[in-house]
Design a protein around this motif. Sequence first.
Motif, mmCIF file in Angstrom:
data_model
loop_
_atom_site.group_PDB
_atom_site.id
_atom_site.type_symbol
_atom_site.label_atom_id
_atom_site.label_comp_id
_atom_site.label_asym_id
_atom_site.label_seq_id
_atom_site.Cartn_x
_atom_site.Cartn_y
_atom_site.Cartn_z
ATOM 1 N N ASN A 182 -5.381 0.783 -26.372
ATOM 2 C CA ASN A 182 -6.242 0.055 -25.442
ATOM 3 C C ASN A 182 -6.305 0.771 -24.098
ATOM 4 N N ASP A 183 -7.494 0.788 -23.499
ATOM 5 C CA ASP A 183 -7.641 1.381 -22.174
ATOM 6 C C ASP A 183 -6.998 0.493 -21.108
ATOM 7 N N LYS A 184 -7.134 -0.810 -21.243
ATOM 8 C CA LYS A 184 -6.563 -1.760 -20.299
ATOM 9 C C LYS A 184 -5.355 -2.440 -20.927
ATOM 10 N N ARG A 185 -4.223 -2.417 -20.214
ATOM 11 C CA ARG A 185 -2.987 -2.983 -20.763
ATOM 12 C C ARG A 185 -3.088 -4.499 -20.828
ATOM 13 N N LEU A 186 -2.691 -5.049 -21.957
ATOM 14 C CA LEU A 186 -2.715 -6.484 -22.202
ATOM 15 C C LEU A 186 -1.287 -6.985 -22.354
ATOM 16 N N HIS A 187 -0.877 -7.942 -21.496
ATOM 17 C CA HIS A 187 0.489 -8.462 -21.574
ATOM 18 C C HIS A 187 0.554 -9.553 -22.640
#
Length: 277
Positions: A182-187
């Motif tokens: 993923n380009d954007k980190r997802l918590h």
Amino acid sequence: MIKYLEKSARTMEDAIALALAELGMTEDQISGIEVLERAKSGFLGIGAQPAVIRVSYEVPDEVEEPKAAPKAEEKKAAPAPRKPLEKKPVEKKAAPAPKKESENKPAAPAVDENADYAAVRAFLSGLMERMGVDADIEISRRDNGGINVNLSGSGMGAIIGRRGETLDAIQHLTNYVVNRENDKRLHISVDAENYRAKREESLVHLAEKMAEKAIKYKRSMALEPMNSYERHVIHTALQNYEGVTTSSTGVEPNRRVVVSYVRPETPDNKPQSREWA
């Protein structure tokens, strides 16, 4: 004419079986099988890759000609039934159209599980299967854009582990697998039977109890080793607690919180020589 068909599956044998079933042939009837990628099991689902094969088979040129003929006949025969359709009232038949739209609207909430949801569910399902645990996986969206996962069912003790260490490891692995592409980190927060909420409540109670002891005996009190999340809970619980201060000492995985007694400030009219002695 030689044609090709590619198939992928968990194993090479499964991929070949899928290709033969789709073609309706046996291995004796095809021209050859080429292995493009061999299957890799990986570790806990990480790095697993399916097997990819390419089947070559021969199709006579004559087979395509009779297929085109019926299609052409169907297209030519199509104008014939148009006349009775035009004579019938179209407005009555237009009624089913809004039904299709209404059927699509209730289906929208079911498509709540996007690509991130699917990736989380796929990894945890495979992990639970390898651990031999039958768990229900409930996924929901967090206010900050992250994802909450709650596992429930029998055998949750093995999932939680000692002081939640196994649960923390599962959460770490889930975040790594889902976020590596993923380009954007997802918590992603993974919980089991609301263990984290119960653990946080007990930690707050423990922090207040140790603060009372530190004030009573006027000395520092060291807690048991904790992970970064649990230490954060202790620091937050005592940040406004009068008479004590907190700090962390040690090296992971034996880093712990120390609750220290703070002497009250002396009035300005009293001598302070003893404090500097």
